[in-house]
Design an enzyme around this catalytic site. Sequence first.
Site, PDB file in Angstrom:
ATOM      1  N   GLU A 118      -6.723   2.133  -2.946  1.00 59.16           N
ATOM      2  CA  GLU A 118      -5.806   1.647  -3.683  1.00 59.16           C
ATOM      3  C   GLU A 118      -4.560   0.329  -3.894  1.00 59.16           C
ATOM      4  OE1 GLU A 118      -3.675   4.265  -0.787  1.00 59.16           O
ATOM      5  OE2 GLU A 118      -1.836   3.471  -0.539  1.00 59.16           O
ATOM      6  N   ARG A 172      -3.103  10.934   6.028  1.00 64.22           N
ATOM      7  CA  ARG A 172      -2.854   9.079   7.076  1.00 64.22           C
ATOM      8  C   ARG A 172      -2.739   8.324   5.874  1.00 64.22           C
ATOM      9  NH1 ARG A 172      -6.243   4.980   6.517  1.00 64.22           N
ATOM     10  NH2 ARG A 172      -8.501   6.438   5.301  1.00 64.22           N
ATOM     11  N   LEU A 190     -15.655   5.105  -4.209  1.00 65.83           N
ATOM     12  CA  LEU A 190     -14.068   4.220  -3.796  1.00 65.83           C
ATOM     13  C   LEU A 190     -13.522   3.097  -4.804  1.00 65.83           C
ATOM     14  CD1 LEU A 190     -11.364   5.984  -2.173  1.00 65.83           C
ATOM     15  CD2 LEU A 190     -11.719   4.066  -0.905  1.00 65.83           C
ATOM     16  N   HIS A 232     -12.038  12.269   0.740  1.00 69.08           N
ATOM     17  CA  HIS A 232     -11.562  10.560   1.453  1.00 69.08           C
ATOM     18  C   HIS A 232     -12.180  10.475   3.483  1.00 69.08           C
ATOM     19  CE1 HIS A 232     -11.667   6.600   1.268  1.00 69.08           C
ATOM     20  NE2 HIS A 232     -10.449   6.274   1.930  1.00 69.08           N
ATOM     21  N   PHE A 253       0.823  -0.834  -0.267  1.00 71.78           N
ATOM     22  CA  PHE A 253       0.363   0.374  -0.015  1.00 71.78           C
ATOM     23  C   PHE A 253       0.931   1.201   0.045  1.00 71.78           C
ATOM     24  CE2 PHE A 253      -4.710   0.856   1.148  1.00 71.78           C
ATOM     25  CZ  PHE A 253      -5.510  -0.219   0.062  1.00 71.78           C
ATOM     26  N   ARG A 297      -1.006   9.316  -0.718  1.00 75.70           N
ATOM     27  CA  ARG A 297      -2.491   9.430  -1.041  1.00 75.70           C
ATOM     28  C   ARG A 297      -2.488  11.584  -1.385  1.00 75.70           C
ATOM     29  NH1 ARG A 297      -6.494   6.115   1.893  1.00 75.70           N
ATOM     30  NH2 ARG A 297      -5.568   3.970   1.210  1.00 75.70           N
ATOM     31  N   HIS A 351      -8.726  10.724  -1.812  1.00 78.40           N
ATOM     32  CA  HIS A 351      -7.845   9.694  -2.556  1.00 78.40           C
ATOM     33  C   HIS A 351      -7.714   9.874  -3.629  1.00 78.40           C
ATOM     34  CE1 HIS A 351      -7.585   5.771  -2.729  1.00 78.40           C
ATOM     35  NE2 HIS A 351      -7.938   5.759  -2.103  1.00 78.40           N
ATOM     36  N   GLN A 388      -7.941  13.654   3.876  1.00 77.90           N
ATOM     37  CA  GLN A 388      -7.360  13.075   2.549  1.00 77.90           C
ATOM     38  C   GLN A 388      -8.402  13.409   1.831  1.00 77.90           C
ATOM     39  OE1 GLN A 388      -5.758   9.213   3.181  1.00 77.90           O
ATOM     40  NE2 GLN A 388      -4.381   9.838   3.324  1.00 77.90           N
TER      41      GLN A 388
HETATM   42  C1  LIG Z   1     -14.847   4.210   0.859  1.00 74.30           C
HETATM   43  C2  LIG Z   1     -13.752   3.903   2.130  1.00 74.30           C
HETATM   44  C3  LIG Z   1     -12.891   2.960   2.268  1.00 74.30           C
HETATM   45  C4  LIG Z   1     -12.301   2.945   3.222  1.00 74.30           C
HETATM   46  N1  LIG Z   1     -10.662   1.975   2.725  1.00 74.30           N
HETATM   47  C5  LIG Z   1     -10.473   1.546   3.845  1.00 74.30           C
HETATM   48  C6  LIG Z   1      -8.753   0.590   3.958  1.00 74.30           C
HETATM   49  O1  LIG Z   1      -9.231  -0.405   3.141  1.00 74.30           O
HETATM   50  N2  LIG Z   1      -8.157   0.559   4.780  1.00 74.30           N
HETATM   51  C7  LIG Z   1      -8.905   1.221   6.125  1.00 74.30           C
HETATM   52  O2  LIG Z   1      -6.992   1.371   7.182  1.00 74.30           O
HETATM   53  N3  LIG Z   1      -9.518   2.860   6.321  1.00 74.30           N
HETATM   54  C8  LIG Z   1     -10.310   2.830   5.180  1.00 74.30           C
HETATM   55  N4  LIG Z   1     -11.425   4.067   4.861  1.00 74.30           N
HETATM   56  C9  LIG Z   1     -11.283   5.163   6.520  1.00 74.30           C
HETATM   57  C10 LIG Z   1     -12.095   3.604   7.291  1.00 74.30           C
HETATM   58  O3  LIG Z   1     -12.845   2.619   7.084  1.00 74.30           O
HETATM   59  C11 LIG Z   1     -12.985   4.595   7.587  1.00 74.30           C
HETATM   60  O4  LIG Z   1     -11.947   5.532   8.810  1.00 74.30           O
HETATM   61  C12 LIG Z   1     -13.654   3.789   9.243  1.00 74.30           C
HETATM   62  O5  LIG Z   1     -13.652   3.438   8.911  1.00 74.30           O
HETATM   63  C13 LIG Z   1     -14.170   5.065  10.607  1.00 74.30           C
HETATM   64  O6  LIG Z   1     -14.631   3.725  11.714  1.00 74.30           O
HETATM   65  P1  LIG Z   1     -15.526   4.730  12.450  1.00 74.30           P
HETATM   66  O7  LIG Z   1     -15.418   3.144  13.471  1.00 74.30           O
HETATM   67  O8  LIG Z   1     -14.933   5.803  13.089  1.00 74.30           O
HETATM   68  O9  LIG Z   1     -16.826   4.689  11.340  1.00 74.30           O
HETATM   69  P2  LIG Z   1     -17.893   4.003  10.930  1.00 74.30           P
HETATM   70  O10 LIG Z   1     -17.862   3.107  11.254  1.00 74.30           O
HETATM   71  O11 LIG Z   1     -18.594   4.643  10.373  1.00 74.30           O
HETATM   72  O12 LIG Z   1     -19.015   4.150  11.820  1.00 74.30           O
HETATM   73  C14 LIG Z   1     -19.580   5.093  12.502  1.00 74.30           C
HETATM   74  C15 LIG Z   1     -20.808   5.198  13.962  1.00 74.30           C
HETATM   75  O13 LIG Z   1     -21.628   6.544  14.410  1.00 74.30           O
HETATM   76  C16 LIG Z   1     -22.987   6.162  14.417  1.00 74.30           C
HETATM   77  N5  LIG Z   1     -23.160   7.467  13.941  1.00 74.30           N
HETATM   78  C17 LIG Z   1     -22.682   8.635  13.543  1.00 74.30           C
HETATM   79  N6  LIG Z   1     -23.523   9.747  14.200  1.00 74.30           N
HETATM   80  C18 LIG Z   1     -24.572   9.092  15.092  1.00 74.30           C
HETATM   81  C19 LIG Z   1     -25.574   9.851  15.464  1.00 74.30           C
HETATM   82  N7  LIG Z   1     -25.816  11.017  15.749  1.00 74.30           N
HETATM   83  N8  LIG Z   1     -25.980   9.226  17.016  1.00 74.30           N
HETATM   84  C20 LIG Z   1     -25.880   7.793  16.837  1.00 74.30           C
HETATM   85  N9  LIG Z   1     -24.605   6.825  16.357  1.00 74.30           N
HETATM   86  C21 LIG Z   1     -23.981   7.948  15.214  1.00 74.30           C
HETATM   87  C22 LIG Z   1     -22.839   5.227  13.242  1.00 74.30           C
HETATM   88  O14 LIG Z   1     -24.241   5.058  12.830  1.00 74.30           O
HETATM   89  C23 LIG Z   1     -21.845   5.061  13.089  1.00 74.30           C
HETATM   90  O15 LIG Z   1     -22.338   3.318  13.230  1.00 74.30           O
HETATM   91  C24 LIG Z   1     -12.780   4.020   4.448  1.00 74.30           C
HETATM   92  C25 LIG Z   1     -13.101   5.045   3.973  1.00 74.30           C
HETATM   93  C26 LIG Z   1     -14.285   4.447   3.005  1.00 74.30           C
HETATM   94  C27 LIG Z   1     -15.237   5.590   3.341  1.00 74.30           C
END
Ligand SMILES: Cc1cc2nc3c(=O)[nH]c(=O)nc-3n(C[C@H](O)[C@H](O)[C@H](O)COP(=O)(O)OP(=O)(O)OC[C@H]3O[C@@H](n4cnc5c(N)ncnc54)[C@H](O)[C@@H]3O)c2cc1C
Length: 597
Positions: free
Chosen positions: A252, A412, A249, A370, A117, A283, A239, A237
């Site tokens: 990568e 990142r 997306l 992203h 990566f 990125r 992407h 960031q």
């Molecule tokens: C398309 C895509 C591909 C990616 N690929 C990679 C990868 O391959 N490797 C990598 O390391 N990172 C990757 N990333 C980044 C990474 O996936 C995210 O940064 C990470 O998954 C975020 O996780 P989280 O638990 O912080 O948030 P999330 O998984 O988004 O969870 C947020 C949670 O908060 C809840 N929530 C939000 N607001 C409220 C509210 N007001 N009340 C109650 N609940 C709420 C939602 O319901 C959800 O359950 C990617 C991101 C994207 C968008």
Amino acid sequence: MANVHQFDVVVVGAGGAGLMAGLYASRNAKTAVISKLYPTRSHTGAAQGGISAALGNYEEDKPEWHMYDTVKGSDYLGDQDAIEFMCNEAIDAVLELEHMGLPFDRTPEGRISQRPFGGHTNNETGKPVRRAAHAADRTGHMILQTLYQQCLKNNVNFFDEYQALDFITVNGKTAGVMAVNIATGELHTIHAKSVIFATGGHGRIFEVTSNAYAYTGDGAAILLRHGIPLEDMEFFQFHPTGIYKLGILITEGVRGEGGVLINGKGERFMPKYAPTVKDLASRDVVSRAIYTEIKEGRGVNGKNYVYLDIRPETVNKFAVEDGRTNPDGSKYNLTAEQVLQKLPDIIDFCRVYLGIDPVTQMMPIQPTAHYTMGGIPTNKYGQVVIDDKNTVFPGLYAAGECACVSVHGGNRLGTNSLLDLVVFGKHAGLKAAEYAKTADFEKLPDNPLAESQARFESLKNGSGKENVFNLSTELKNAMFNDVGIYRNEKDMQSALNKVRELKARFKDVAVKDTGKVFNTELLNAWELGNLLDVAEVVAMSALNRKESRGGHSREDFPERDDKNWLKHTLVWNKDGKLEIGYKAVTITKYQPKARVY
Ligand SMILES: Cc1cc2nc3c(=O)[nH]c(=O)nc-3n(C[C@H](O)[C@H](O)[C@H](O)COP(=O)(O)OP(=O)(O)OC[C@H]3O[C@@H](n4cnc5c(N)ncnc54)[C@H](O)[C@@H]3O)c2cc1C
């Protein structure tokens, strides 16, 4: 009071960070997880490429190299104590996921498979190293499913489709959260000793984004209103490879498997910008290269896109040129079958959304907003810290994309976010439960619902001159065009003015749906309020930082300026006005060096 629930720990958010926090907290404390989405619909499920750990399953790798790459990738803005902590914990974190049942892809010997990566290197040779552990191109999906099953097994209490609206604090301590049950419209008070925010990012402030519709910065906005600062919000960031116009997306991992970027003249252009790592440069570098190709007239057919090419004949041709071999040193020979097997979701997206088959055709791509490096400031145990002295706010925690530890600094590295979720989600969960053991429940204020009710009322009772869709379109355009990949004073000032104008106009929004059941119109309007608050902080922080570093690239200040700007930005909301302050970067092992591409 009706609808009051009591838990030692409440986690807001059920993505990777929230579930990991919930799982660990629930082992020692009565824990609830509330989520506006059904947990397995969280954005973590969209993560494709992988999770990083120096397992060294194909070739030599070490946590120190992972740390150095992360520090370098952060453009020296990451806090090195936290980065070292994360990289050292990475191996155990990935093995723990494996033991929980996560179906990683395998090496021929049965070990967890890893892929290269951007920015992950062997620090001695400078060559790419395979550090991203993956389950095809659905790694996040697998993490989410695995953790959700573990939480169910551990009897975590889930409040599915409850949206948190407010944080309750009493005497400078945590007392719980307010939430609305989306299905009924009823307001609920969740009285708790510890609250962990894990609400994800805010990419929906931008027009073209890979982020889910739910990425509206709720956690950051709620805490900002409570006087908690936000850190390094200028760093967002882009992407390099989003599907043209749609922003969806393309991982990568495509370039990890040997895919290359091609401009409108049919040339591979990355060697010009990053001679050593080429298409696997970090990125920010690749996004800027694509932007430059397009700006200088080498987009495809004069449009704002270039191609990403994973066709086996192209990959194999450049593999010879780049000296890329298989792990055992044999000739690299990607087949159509392997493309289908390693990147099934990508192939599907392109077939469904574009009518293009990446095995035989090139994919039209453009950079897409992203990931936010900035967020709610925390230390490495997930405790929210509220000033330049890292003073802890009692009982308040944050983890995942909404938090800023800061391990990603200015930029990142791919696959470091999934790692951040599991490492810091775990520690936030442990610390929150530990705090709840000794702390008492704070007495709830007389009417904890007041603030949320008032907000809803004003959204229902505006003059109706404005509507949510128009305001949000204007916001996204201003932010994408003027606080995007390249930035300058004039454009950012215009974006900031626009956001402030939109905030004023937001008062004239009137929600027409007066019902209670699944009133998504009301909740969308409430979310727009969050996007506006967060966007103002992003635009103001970006305008304020007069240098280029990581994802923050200024045309009027093209150089990194360590003398004046090797420091974190903190922004507070003081009675409706934003105030800027700074915090020192923790530097332990690696003094800042000029970037070499
Ligand atoms: C398309 C895509 C591909 C990616 N690929 C990679 C990868 O391959 N490797 C990598 O390391 N990172 C990757 N990333 C980044 C990474 O996936 C995210 O940064 C990470 O998954 C975020 O996780 P989280 O638990 O912080 O948030 P999330 O998984 O988004 O969870 C947020 C949670 O908060 C809840 N929530 C939000 N607001 C409220 C509210 N007001 N009340 C109650 N609940 C709420 C939602 O319901 C959800 O359950 C990617 C991101 C994207 C968008």
